[in-house]
Design a protein around this motif. Structure first.
Motif, PDB file in Angstrom:
ATOM      1  N   MET A   1       0.818  -1.210   0.000  1.00  0.00           N
ATOM      2  CA  MET A   1       0.000   0.000   0.000  1.00  0.00           C
ATOM      3  C   MET A   1       0.855   1.265   0.000  1.00  0.00           C
ATOM      4  O   MET A   1       0.380   2.322   0.407  1.00  0.00           O
ATOM      5  N   ASN A   2       2.093   1.159  -0.442  1.00  0.00           N
ATOM      6  CA  ASN A   2       2.990   2.333  -0.468  1.00  0.00           C
ATOM      7  C   ASN A   2       3.049   3.007   0.901  1.00  0.00           C
ATOM      8  O   ASN A   2       3.130   4.229   1.021  1.00  0.00           O
ATOM      9  N   ALA A   3       3.041   2.203   1.949  1.00  0.00           N
ATOM     10  CA  ALA A   3       2.843   2.734   3.297  1.00  0.00           C
ATOM     11  C   ALA A   3       4.086   3.416   3.875  1.00  0.00           C
ATOM     12  O   ALA A   3       3.960   4.251   4.772  1.00  0.00           O
ATOM     13  N   LEU A   4       5.269   3.043   3.426  1.00  0.00           N
ATOM     14  CA  LEU A   4       6.509   3.739   3.806  1.00  0.00           C
ATOM     15  C   LEU A   4       6.636   3.966   5.313  1.00  0.00           C
ATOM     16  O   LEU A   4       6.879   5.096   5.763  1.00  0.00           O
ATOM     17  N   PRO A   5       6.545   2.917   6.133  1.00  0.00           N
ATOM     18  CA  PRO A   5       6.552   3.140   7.584  1.00  0.00           C
ATOM     19  C   PRO A   5       7.932   3.367   8.187  1.00  0.00           C
ATOM     20  O   PRO A   5       8.013   3.679   9.374  1.00  0.00           O
ATOM     21  N   LEU A   6       9.008   3.221   7.410  1.00  0.00           N
ATOM     22  CA  LEU A   6      10.335   3.383   8.009  1.00  0.00           C
ATOM     23  C   LEU A   6      10.594   4.837   8.382  1.00  0.00           C
ATOM     24  O   LEU A   6      10.341   5.751   7.600  1.00  0.00           O
ATOM     25  N   ARG A   7      11.147   5.023   9.575  1.00  0.00           N
ATOM     26  CA  ARG A   7      11.614   6.332  10.037  1.00  0.00           C
ATOM     27  C   ARG A   7      13.089   6.212  10.393  1.00  0.00           C
ATOM     28  O   ARG A   7      13.540   5.152  10.839  1.00  0.00           O
ATOM     29  N   VAL A   8      13.833   7.290  10.206  1.00  0.00           N
ATOM     30  CA  VAL A   8      15.283   7.266  10.370  1.00  0.00           C
ATOM     31  C   VAL A   8      15.710   8.452  11.227  1.00  0.00           C
ATOM     32  O   VAL A   8      15.323   9.595  10.953  1.00  0.00           O
ATOM     33  N   VAL A   9      16.501   8.189  12.248  1.00  0.00           N
ATOM     34  CA  VAL A   9      17.206   9.259  12.960  1.00  0.00           C
ATOM     35  C   VAL A   9      18.694   9.068  12.686  1.00  0.00           C
ATOM     36  O   VAL A   9      19.275   8.049  13.068  1.00  0.00           O
ATOM     37  N   PHE A  10      19.284  10.047  12.007  1.00  0.00           N
ATOM     38  CA  PHE A  10      20.724  10.008  11.736  1.00  0.00           C
ATOM     39  C   PHE A  10      21.453  10.630  12.924  1.00  0.00           C
ATOM     40  O   PHE A  10      21.360  11.851  13.152  1.00  0.00           O
ATOM     41  N   VAL A  11      22.158   9.806  13.670  1.00  0.00           N
ATOM     42  CA  VAL A  11      22.935  10.297  14.815  1.00  0.00           C
ATOM     43  C   VAL A  11      24.308  10.704  14.288  1.00  0.00           C
ATOM     44  O   VAL A  11      25.105   9.847  13.874  1.00  0.00           O
ATOM     45  N   THR A  12      24.554  12.014  14.274  1.00  0.00           N
ATOM     46  CA  THR A  12      25.774  12.537  13.649  1.00  0.00           C
ATOM     47  C   THR A  12      26.612  13.382  14.602  1.00  0.00           C
ATOM     48  O   THR A  12      27.713  13.803  14.231  1.00  0.00           O
ATOM     49  N   THR A  13      26.117  13.655  15.797  1.00  0.00           N
ATOM     50  CA  THR A  13      26.822  14.547  16.723  1.00  0.00           C
ATOM     51  C   THR A  13      27.303  13.776  17.954  1.00  0.00           C
ATOM     52  O   THR A  13      26.792  12.700  18.275  1.00  0.00           O
ATOM     53  N   ASP A  14      28.273  14.351  18.637  1.00  0.00           N
ATOM     54  CA  ASP A  14      28.726  13.728  19.883  1.00  0.00           C
ATOM     55  C   ASP A  14      27.589  13.650  20.897  1.00  0.00           C
ATOM     56  O   ASP A  14      27.479  12.673  21.649  1.00  0.00           O
ATOM     57  N   GLU A  15      26.745  14.672  20.908  1.00  0.00           N
ATOM     58  CA  GLU A  15      25.609  14.659  21.829  1.00  0.00           C
ATOM     59  C   GLU A  15      24.666  13.499  21.498  1.00  0.00           C
ATOM     60  O   GLU A  15      24.170  12.793  22.383  1.00  0.00           O
ATOM     61  N   GLY A  16      24.416  13.307  20.218  1.00  0.00           N
ATOM     62  CA  GLY A  16      23.546  12.197  19.812  1.00  0.00           C
ATOM     63  C   GLY A  16      24.151  10.856  20.170  1.00  0.00           C
ATOM     64  O   GLY A  16      23.460   9.959  20.683  1.00  0.00           O
ATOM     65  N   ARG A  17      25.449  10.694  19.904  1.00  0.00           N
ATOM     66  CA  ARG A  17      26.111   9.424  20.245  1.00  0.00           C
ATOM     67  C   ARG A  17      26.058   9.165  21.750  1.00  0.00           C
ATOM     68  O   ARG A  17      25.863   8.028  22.185  1.00  0.00           O
ATOM     69  N   ALA A  18      26.203  10.223  22.548  1.00  0.00           N
ATOM     70  CA  ALA A  18      26.159  10.042  24.007  1.00  0.00           C
ATOM     71  C   ALA A  18      24.778   9.560  24.457  1.00  0.00           C
ATOM     72  O   ALA A  18      24.664   8.857  25.473  1.00  0.00           O
ATOM     73  N   ARG A  19      23.738   9.925  23.723  1.00  0.00           N
ATOM     74  CA  ARG A  19      22.390   9.429  24.059  1.00  0.00           C
ATOM     75  C   ARG A  19      22.206   7.982  23.608  1.00  0.00           C
ATOM     76  O   ARG A  19      21.417   7.238  24.195  1.00  0.00           O
ATOM     77  N   LEU A  20      22.894   7.591  22.524  1.00  0.00           N
ATOM     78  CA  LEU A  20      22.692   6.260  21.953  1.00  0.00           C
ATOM     79  C   LEU A  20      23.544   5.185  22.637  1.00  0.00           C
ATOM     80  O   LEU A  20      23.086   4.046  22.840  1.00  0.00           O
ATOM     81  N   ILE A  21      24.775   5.559  23.008  1.00  0.00           N
ATOM     82  CA  ILE A  21      25.739   4.537  23.444  1.00  0.00           C
ATOM     83  C   ILE A  21      25.266   3.735  24.661  1.00  0.00           C
ATOM     84  O   ILE A  21      25.501   2.515  24.718  1.00  0.00           O
TER      85      ILE A  21
END
Lengths: 203, 203
Positions: free
Chosen positions: A55-75
């Motif tokens: 149904m062309n539903a395209l449910p994928l969402r993406v967060v590109f973690v590119t900053t040190d702050e983002g990595r600190a939240r992910l690690i």
């Protein structure tokens, strides 16, 4: 983005392209200190989103973690074996499925009757999982097609990632994919594959 | 199959290849009466199997339905709207997940400790679903990369397909994909896509 449809004979990729996508590509385990441009990440998404979903539903969402702050939240959500990879990667993409993808269907699949949209809503959990995971496959190959090496990782605490990056509760993480230009000195030896006959049959 | 690793600059596909994979490719809704060679189907599988899965588990299984007898077994499981597509397709691939994929892990992921294999067995249902669905995405793009048009279909009776094609009960169907050379006169108008900002964010 699209050019006109190629003719039939032009539709087979050459061996170099098949190698980049499949035969020579390797799962990255470490990355060179070389940045990835925002345009490249945009191009990957623009390619990925063209490939088919139900149904062309395209449910994928993406967060590109590119900053040190983002990595600190992910690690803190990673398994210990994945920390060094994410630390060395200029980008780690959090791939998630939108549980409320059906809200976009009247725009994305405009010719369908309302019953289709109601059915998608009733089956949103299973449908978002299947279609976003298909799209995760497209995403990995789209990254390779744009010159990136990818390091997909299933080993992480999904609840932690969801609480940190999707606090509304309407998206759930499915996969992490580190992206960048791979450090070939960090590659593991290539693992064997099943034979054709172990995978496929004819009927 | 693999050539030597391309250099960095060679790793970006050209626009023609990106069009074949993503931007110009369309989901086939009918096929020309032109056969698909067995070698092409083998090449698609050989490419697909090289792309990454967790623990290199490779749980996707494929039955290529290429005969009138095979189609007669498959058609009763289809939603009515998919019958004409399968009848016109020289090949319809039944994509399934092997619930006992973990039996191959000591060969496919030889450096891992036994605890990994035990864990894979304990999570075989979820792991086979995620990894085989990723591979279904690779399969669709591998088909396109080899000059085929693909028509993925989620609308079918999985229990009927499983009873007919996987009577041992160790594999479960996830997706059907008709394959061949598409009849462009049967294409539907292209549906819109979400914008980049609706799909992706940066952190």
């Amino acid at each position: 983005m699209a050019s006109s449809l190629p003719t039939r004979d032009e539709q087979v990729l050459d061996q170099r392209a098949l190698d980049v996508l499949f035969h020579s590509a390797r799962t990255a385990n470490g990355f060179l200190p070389q940045p990835v441009s925002e345009q490249t990440l945009r191009d990957v998404v623009e390619a990925m989103k063209m490939a088919p979903t139900a149904m062309n539903a395209l449910p994928l969402r993406v967060v590109f973690v590119t900053t040190d702050e983002g990595r600190a939240r992910l690690i803190p959500a990673l398994m210990p074996g994945n920390v060094a990879k994410v630390e060395s990667a200029p980008v780690t993409a959090i791939l998630a499925r939108d549980l409320e993808f059906y809200q976009h269907l009247p725009r994305l699949f405009p010719h369908a009757p309302q019953a289709y949209f109601d059915n998608a809503r009733a089956n949103a959990d299973e449908a978002s999982l299947q279609n976003a995971t298909l799209q995760a496959g497209y995403f990995i190959l789209a990254a390779r097609a744009h010159g990136l090496d990818a390091g997909p990782m299933g080993g992480f605490d999904r609840a932690k990632v969801d609480a940190e990056f999707f606090p509304k509760g309407t998206s759930k993480s499915i996969l992490l994919v580190s992206l960048g230009y791979g450090d070939d000195s960090k590659l593991y030896p290539r693992n064997p594959r099943l034979d054709f006959e172990e995978i496929a049959a004819f009927a």
